[in-house]
Design an enzyme around this catalytic site. Structure first.
Site, PDB file in Angstrom:
ATOM      1  N   LYS A 172      30.389  60.257  44.514  1.00 55.96           N
ATOM      2  CA  LYS A 172      31.440  60.539  43.529  1.00 55.96           C
ATOM      3  C   LYS A 172      30.890  60.409  42.093  1.00 55.96           C
ATOM      4  CE  LYS A 172      35.556  60.533  41.522  1.00 55.96           C
ATOM      5  NZ  LYS A 172      36.486  61.631  41.469  1.00 55.96           N
ATOM      6  N   LYS A 232      35.648  56.803  32.323  1.00 57.42           N
ATOM      7  CA  LYS A 232      35.543  55.751  33.356  1.00 57.42           C
ATOM      8  C   LYS A 232      34.397  56.075  34.329  1.00 57.42           C
ATOM      9  CE  LYS A 232      37.712  54.051  37.540  1.00 57.42           C
ATOM     10  NZ  LYS A 232      38.805  54.085  38.515  1.00 57.42           N
TER      11      LYS A 232
HETATM   12  P1  NAD Z   1      47.405  55.152  38.629  1.00 55.04           P
HETATM   13  O1  NAD Z   1      47.222  54.152  37.550  1.00 55.04           O
HETATM   14  O2  NAD Z   1      48.413  56.237  38.468  1.00 55.04           O
HETATM   15  O3  NAD Z   1      47.771  54.378  40.011  1.00 55.04           O
HETATM   16  C1  NAD Z   1      47.281  53.108  40.356  1.00 55.04           C
HETATM   17  C2  NAD Z   1      48.461  52.328  40.910  1.00 55.04           C
HETATM   18  O4  NAD Z   1      48.001  51.077  41.412  1.00 55.04           O
HETATM   19  C3  NAD Z   1      49.520  52.000  39.849  1.00 55.04           C
HETATM   20  O5  NAD Z   1      50.744  52.586  40.224  1.00 55.04           O
HETATM   21  C4  NAD Z   1      49.585  50.474  39.837  1.00 55.04           C
HETATM   22  O6  NAD Z   1      50.904  49.963  39.646  1.00 55.04           O
HETATM   23  C5  NAD Z   1      49.067  50.146  41.222  1.00 55.04           C
HETATM   24  N1  NAD Z   1      48.538  48.782  41.341  1.00 55.04           N
HETATM   25  C6  NAD Z   1      47.663  48.127  40.538  1.00 55.04           C
HETATM   26  N2  NAD Z   1      47.421  46.893  41.020  1.00 55.04           N
HETATM   27  C7  NAD Z   1      48.165  46.765  42.156  1.00 55.04           C
HETATM   28  C8  NAD Z   1      48.352  45.720  43.094  1.00 55.04           C
HETATM   29  N3  NAD Z   1      47.740  44.548  42.964  1.00 55.04           N
HETATM   30  N4  NAD Z   1      49.179  45.937  44.124  1.00 55.04           N
HETATM   31  C9  NAD Z   1      49.832  47.119  44.281  1.00 55.04           C
HETATM   32  N5  NAD Z   1      49.698  48.153  43.403  1.00 55.04           N
HETATM   33  C10 NAD Z   1      48.879  47.972  42.363  1.00 55.04           C
HETATM   34  O7  NAD Z   1      45.967  55.745  38.923  1.00 55.04           O
HETATM   35  P2  NAD Z   1      45.618  57.116  39.700  1.00 55.04           P
HETATM   36  O8  NAD Z   1      45.477  58.227  38.726  1.00 55.04           O
HETATM   37  O9  NAD Z   1      46.506  57.252  40.873  1.00 55.04           O
HETATM   38  O10 NAD Z   1      44.123  56.775  40.177  1.00 55.04           O
HETATM   39  C11 NAD Z   1      43.879  55.884  41.250  1.00 55.04           C
HETATM   40  C12 NAD Z   1      42.390  55.883  41.525  1.00 55.04           C
HETATM   41  O11 NAD Z   1      41.970  57.208  41.842  1.00 55.04           O
HETATM   42  C13 NAD Z   1      41.521  55.439  40.344  1.00 55.04           C
HETATM   43  O12 NAD Z   1      40.479  54.651  40.835  1.00 55.04           O
HETATM   44  C14 NAD Z   1      41.046  56.759  39.747  1.00 55.04           C
HETATM   45  O13 NAD Z   1      39.811  56.622  39.076  1.00 55.04           O
HETATM   46  C15 NAD Z   1      40.908  57.604  40.995  1.00 55.04           C
HETATM   47  N6  NAD Z   1      41.020  59.049  40.760  1.00 55.04           N
HETATM   48  C16 NAD Z   1      42.009  59.548  39.970  1.00 55.04           C
HETATM   49  C17 NAD Z   1      42.096  60.925  39.776  1.00 55.04           C
HETATM   50  C18 NAD Z   1      43.189  61.515  38.906  1.00 55.04           C
HETATM   51  O14 NAD Z   1      43.108  62.710  38.593  1.00 55.04           O
HETATM   52  N7  NAD Z   1      44.210  60.767  38.534  1.00 55.04           N
HETATM   53  C19 NAD Z   1      41.179  61.785  40.389  1.00 55.04           C
HETATM   54  C20 NAD Z   1      40.202  61.244  41.236  1.00 55.04           C
HETATM   55  C21 NAD Z   1      40.130  59.865  41.402  1.00 55.04           C
END
Ligand code: NAD
Length: 296
Positions: A167, A242
């Protein structure tokens, strides 16, 4: 399968909904009540605690912001689940944390996979994500139905942490190539070359790449690219930064020389500092143009 899904944000919410669509029973947990309500409207069983979400499941999936969240949630839930429970982390996290997460799971006799994704929120909603997976072949083979419910391309990259490695290497290429394409368009503008002419040549020549032909950073040549929609993400500048920081951390600890990766991280740091964290990462062309004395 019965799945506990932890982290129902931009990515996790639609991924959990697709697991339900595919016929899996999904318990969901997030710290945010509105996200729990949203997931519940898609057939996910909204749980009030991590303990409730992982009770009686055979698989737990985490989709959380960063390594520290994954480690803390895995530490907590490993006390609650029986050995043999499959743990899958789909978050994008640093290699060291991914290694620690695998070790924690192994200590409890739980098989584990690192399975970060690409394809963004659109791919999460459509169930067309690409999964890059690290972990034992047998564990990977057994878990295929889970990934098939959420993604289109499912690639076993090797042993533990190989998914995270794939990734961040891929996204380092992406960050560098988007800057390269942006620079070429800005230079072309200075030389009186139209966007379309440069596109027509480079898209069928050796400059061809995804940043040009799928995500073209100027409006016009690729009508679906974020440049045609005021750089609305897509893939936000904050997420690109990030991932570039993760690749730089990994390069330092592995002793790899990645000068263009380092420069890309520097330029995306500036892009974010200039207030573009919520803009699509392809908007970096505007910053390059302004630095060249042009206007967007
Ligand atoms: P986001 O911030 O929308 O979602 C993360 C969620 O985790 C939040 O809703 C938060 O409340 C929850 N959370 C945090 N700590 C927690 C805990 N202890 N218990 C339960 N819930 C908890 O982020 P996202 O955009 O969904 O991204 C998630 C992951 O995917 C990240 O690592 C990001 O780098 C990766 N990612 C994101 C994308 C994108 O386009 N958004 C693309 C590829 C990868």
């Amino acid at each position: 399968m019965t799945i506990g899904f932890i982290g129902l944000g931009h990515m996790g919410g639609p991924m959990a909904a697709n697991l339900v669509k595919a016929g899996h029973a999904v318990n969901g947990f997030d710290l945010s009540q509105p996200l729990l309500d949203e997931a519940s409207s898609k057939g996910v069983t909204a749980c009030d605690s991590l303990a409730e979400a992982v009770a009686g499941v055979d698989t737990v999936i985490t989709m959380l912001p960063a390594g520290k969240h994954v480690l803390s949630v895995w530490q907590e839930l490993l006390v609650m689940v029986p050995s043999g429970t499959l743990l899958i982390d789909c978050s994008t996290i640093d290699i060291d944390s991914a290694r620690m997460a695998h070790d924690l799971a192994a200590g409890k006799g739980c098989p584990s996979l690192d399975a970060p994704v690409s394809g963004g929120t659109g791919g999460a909603a459509a169930g067309t994500l690409t999964f890059m997976i690290g972990g034992e072949q047998a564990v990977f083979s057994k878990s295929q139905p889970v990934f098939e419910a959420m993604g289109k391309r499912i690639i076993h990259c090797g042993d533990a942490t190989a998914g995270q490695a794939a990734k961040i290497c891929n996204n380092m290429i992406l960050g560098i190539s988007m800057i390269a394409v942006g620079e070429a368009f800005v230079l072309g503008e200075k030389l009186g070359l139209s966007h379309q002419a440069l596109y027509d040549v480079a898209s069928v020549s050796s400059g061809q790449c995804w940043s040009l032909t799928t995500y073209c950073p100027v409006p016009g040549p690729v009508p679906t690219s974020p440049a045609n929609n005021d750089y609305k993400p897509g893939f936000a500048g904050a997420l690109m930064l990030k991932d570039l920081k993760l690749s730089q951390e990994a390069a330092q600890s592995a002793g790899a020389i990645t000068p263009l990766g380092a420069k890309a991280a520097e330029l995306y740091t500036l892009f974010n500092e200039l207030g573009n964290a919520d803009k699509d990462f392809s908007g970096i062309i505007d910053m390059l143009r302004q630095k060249s004395g042009g206007t967007a």
